[in-house]
Write a protein that holds these residues in place. Structure first.
Motif, mmCIF file in Angstrom:
data_model
loop_
_atom_site.group_PDB
_atom_site.id
_atom_site.type_symbol
_atom_site.label_atom_id
_atom_site.label_comp_id
_atom_site.label_asym_id
_atom_site.label_seq_id
_atom_site.Cartn_x
_atom_site.Cartn_y
_atom_site.Cartn_z
ATOM 1 N N PHE A 1 44.073 38.525 2.276
ATOM 2 C CA PHE A 1 44.203 37.152 2.774
ATOM 3 C C PHE A 1 45.690 36.808 2.842
ATOM 4 O O PHE A 1 46.440 37.162 1.942
ATOM 5 C CB PHE A 1 43.503 36.149 1.846
ATOM 6 C CG PHE A 1 42.029 36.407 1.730
ATOM 7 C CD1 PHE A 1 41.126 35.741 2.549
ATOM 8 C CD2 PHE A 1 41.541 37.336 0.824
ATOM 9 C CE1 PHE A 1 39.766 36.000 2.467
ATOM 10 C CE2 PHE A 1 40.180 37.601 0.729
ATOM 11 C CZ PHE A 1 39.289 36.926 1.555
ATOM 12 N N PRO B 1 41.887 36.698 13.934
ATOM 13 C CA PRO B 1 41.334 36.552 12.579
ATOM 14 C C PRO B 1 40.774 35.141 12.366
ATOM 15 O O PRO B 1 41.035 34.243 13.171
ATOM 16 C CB PRO B 1 42.561 36.756 11.701
ATOM 17 C CG PRO B 1 43.691 36.227 12.526
ATOM 18 C CD PRO B 1 43.343 36.452 13.971
ATOM 19 N N ASP B 2 40.051 34.964 11.267
ATOM 20 C CA ASP B 2 39.593 33.630 10.842
ATOM 21 C C ASP B 2 40.780 32.845 10.297
ATOM 22 O O ASP B 2 41.533 33.367 9.471
ATOM 23 C CB ASP B 2 38.634 33.811 9.663
ATOM 24 C CG ASP B 2 37.216 33.671 10.096
ATOM 25 O OD1 ASP B 2 36.980 33.648 11.314
ATOM 26 O OD2 ASP B 2 36.353 33.593 9.195
ATOM 27 N N HIS C 1 42.276 25.943 3.081
ATOM 28 C CA HIS C 1 41.735 26.330 1.774
ATOM 29 C C HIS C 1 40.815 25.218 1.265
ATOM 30 O O HIS C 1 41.162 24.033 1.385
ATOM 31 C CB HIS C 1 42.884 26.581 0.782
ATOM 32 C CG HIS C 1 42.416 27.171 -0.508
ATOM 33 N ND1 HIS C 1 41.865 26.415 -1.513
ATOM 34 C CD2 HIS C 1 42.375 28.452 -0.934
ATOM 35 C CE1 HIS C 1 41.532 27.206 -2.523
ATOM 36 N NE2 HIS C 1 41.832 28.446 -2.196
ATOM 37 N N LYS D 1 42.192 35.342 7.222
ATOM 38 C CA LYS D 1 41.464 36.514 6.695
ATOM 39 C C LYS D 1 41.957 37.750 7.443
ATOM 40 O O LYS D 1 41.873 37.822 8.667
ATOM 41 C CB LYS D 1 39.957 36.277 6.930
ATOM 42 C CG LYS D 1 39.068 37.447 6.660
ATOM 43 C CD LYS D 1 38.720 37.522 5.180
ATOM 44 C CE LYS D 1 37.764 38.675 4.907
ATOM 45 N NZ LYS D 1 38.388 39.994 5.007
ATOM 46 N N ASN D 2 42.482 38.703 6.692
ATOM 47 C CA ASN D 2 43.001 39.921 7.312
ATOM 48 C C ASN D 2 41.921 41.003 7.373
ATOM 49 O O ASN D 2 40.811 40.798 6.861
ATOM 50 C CB ASN D 2 44.232 40.402 6.551
ATOM 51 C CG ASN D 2 45.320 39.341 6.535
ATOM 52 O OD1 ASN D 2 45.458 38.587 7.492
ATOM 53 N ND2 ASN D 2 46.078 39.267 5.450
ATOM 54 N N ASN D 3 42.283 42.127 7.932
ATOM 55 C CA ASN D 3 41.291 43.175 8.141
ATOM 56 C C ASN D 3 41.916 44.523 7.791
ATOM 57 O O ASN D 3 43.005 44.843 8.239
ATOM 58 C CB ASN D 3 40.871 43.133 9.627
ATOM 59 C CG ASN D 3 39.799 44.141 9.940
ATOM 60 O OD1 ASN D 3 38.962 44.430 9.105
ATOM 61 N ND2 ASN D 3 39.842 44.695 11.147
ATOM 62 N N SER E 1 37.740 37.275 -2.644
ATOM 63 C CA SER E 1 37.971 36.004 -1.958
ATOM 64 C C SER E 1 39.460 35.699 -2.002
ATOM 65 O O SER E 1 40.232 36.368 -2.701
ATOM 66 C CB SER E 1 37.199 34.880 -2.658
ATOM 67 O OG SER E 1 37.863 34.567 -3.864
ATOM 68 N N VAL E 2 39.850 34.656 -1.289
ATOM 69 C CA VAL E 2 41.264 34.274 -1.270
ATOM 70 C C VAL E 2 41.754 33.923 -2.682
ATOM 71 O O VAL E 2 42.941 34.063 -2.983
ATOM 72 C CB VAL E 2 41.504 33.106 -0.287
ATOM 73 C CG1 VAL E 2 40.741 31.864 -0.694
ATOM 74 C CG2 VAL E 2 42.987 32.790 -0.138
#
Ligand SMILES: C[S@@+](CC[C@H](N)C(=O)[O-])C[C@H]1O[C@@H](n2cnc3c(N)ncnc32)[C@H](O)[C@@H]1O
Length: 454
Positions: free
Chosen positions: A54, A89-90, A94, A104-106, A437-438
């Protein structure tokens, strides 16, 4: 092991590795055999070698509203991702931190390596894993005959032995970080009369897909790790108060404190050198923040009861309503991190230095004031053990609960009660969770909040 395929685990000096391993197993109450402690420590080193999935960006809530920021950011990221051929990305706000955008990374994405390889220094390679392109100055090795537009595989030089201008295949340890398109020929990279600047390799197939945000919307956003954002919220500075940031450069937290104070009051930011102070000033200027009073000064020498509290350092006792001590630490929680050459002696030296600074922080705090102490390491000597020492040494200090509390509680440590551990906040980079999660896929970070009783 195939050299170019080395695992992403963080490599430490052997004595540092076993010292940290023993401490980590003790604080997690696991034994090497029974509870597969070695696996847990290996997992920690593995996670430290990988980037968080993230990206968190703090934005200037004094000037911009959430929807404007997200819309501008979306436009920039769209442009950047289209150029690199990546899927959007999304991007979201927060759920708890009203000033933080989450992307959100991949990754890791399976990439086919190509024959032409570019070697970059380790720092540059780690930045690529967090979304950066390769800046031309970061290119160490590049085969002869490479032309602008060629596809290359990019590797980080783990050993730090690659010489600039290398044409042959690099034989040292190297870590694949993705494929990209070279922007200049080899001759232009190394033989230009005027040294080139800007992007040298556009990362079209990065191992981790994350936004490349260097120089993007600088008046609006500041890329900052989530625990660092939480840290300034924990200090909770109020407009009109007198606040001290003792080790402030490059100023990520200082500018956050100024925003939380709504640009009203006195915010004193100190760091050791003029060059470091300039970094704080640059960032403050970008965000149109004018309240920060900066001083190049050694914070270990910042108390002098003969001086007045209005001028610059030194200051008399009990000058500040709140103090942030985000001081020098072993920084072992930084991610991704592939090679750390720190010696055991140097690792052990941090706690003494931190205690010197803590002593000054307590003296400078007004009765009733708040002190936040933080580090970006998982080393207990610099975290929980410092809290035990501080509570024992300064009878006027007590621990305060933290809001928001998005991390885990403090690790088990001799001298800390369960109630006290609940009041500490620890971001464990080795966390094992079925759902990352973040809030739990972050750098390692530790926060303690103290009150100086009246
Ligand atoms: C972890 S960094 C601080 C990061 C900063 N708080 C931020 O959020 O951007 C630690 C800083 O402590 C500074 N430092 C170390 N010893 C110091 C001292 N004696 N006095 C003032 N600053 C010091 C270092 O120069 C470094 O910039």
């Amino acid at each position: 092991m195939e050299k170019e395929n080395i695992q992403p685990h963080l490599l430490l000096n052997e004595d540092v590795n076993s010292y940290l391993r023993d401490n980590y197993l003790t604080s997690n109450m696991i034994s090497a055999e029974g509870d597969r402690g070695d696996d847990r420590f290996e997992h920690l080193l593995f996670r430290l070698g990988c980037p968080p999935l993230f990206t968190t960006l703090r934005f200037n809530t004094l000037i911009h509203d959430t929807s404007t920021v997200i819309a501008s950011l979306r436009k920039e990221i769209e442009k950047n991702y289209r150029l690199r051929g990546l899927d959007m990305p999304d991007i979201s706000l927060h759920p708890v931190l009203h000033d933080t955008i989450v992307i959100k990374n991949n990754g890791p994405v399976c990439r086919e390596k190509v024959k032409k390889e570019v070697i970059v220094d380790l720092l540059c390679g780690m930045a690529v894993l967090r979304g950066a392109d390769v800046f031309v100055q970061g290119i160490l090795g590049c085969p002869s005959g490479v032309r602008a537009g060629d596809k290359v595989s990019v590797y980080a030089d783990v050993d730090g032995k690659c010489l600039r201008g290398l044409t042959k295949t690099y034989e040292g340890q190297k870590l694949f970080v993705g494929n990209g398109i070279v922007q200049y020929s080899r001759e232009e990279i190394y033989c230009n009369e005027q040294p080139l600047s800007g992007i040298g390799v556009l990362m079209t197939e990065p191992l981790y897909e994350a936004p490349s945000l260097s120089g993007t919307c600088v008046d609006m956003i500041f890329p900052q790790n989530l625990p660092s954002i939480v840290c300034s919220h924990i200090l909770d500075p109020q407009p009109g108060e007198t606040i001290l940031d003792m080790c402030a450069a490059p100023g990520g937290k200082t500018t956050h404190l100024a925003v939380l104070m709504k640009n009203k009051g006195r915010l004193v930011a100190v760091d050791k050198t003029v060059q470091k102070i300039e970094k704080i000033q640059t960032h403050a200027k970008e965000w149109d923040i004018h309240m920060i009073e900066t001083h190049p000064y050694d914070s270990t020498k910042m108390v002098d009861n003969e001086s007045d509290s209005i001028g610059g350092p030194p200051f008399p006792n009990e000058t500040f309503d709140r103090v942030l001590l985000d001081g020098p630490c072993s920084a072992l929680g930084q991610r991704p991190s592939k090679r750390n050459k720190m010696s055991l002696n140097s690792l052990k030296s941090y706690s003494t230095y931190q205690r010197k600074l803590l002593k000054i922080a307590v003296q400078l705090l007004k009765p009733g004031g708040t002190l936040v102490y933080s580090t970006c390491t998982f080393n207990q000597e610099e975290n929980e053990k410092q809290v035990v020492w501080a509570l024992k040494t300064f009878s006027e200090l007590s621990l305060e609960p933290q809001v928001p509390h998005l991390g885990q509680i403090g690790q088990v440590c001799e001298g800390l009660t369960d109630d006290q551990r609940q009041k500490l906040q620890f971001y464990d980079p080795g966390t094992i969770s079925s759902q990352l999660s973040v809030d739990n896929d972050t750098i390692g970070f530790f926060i303690a909040k103290f009150k100086k009783n009246e």
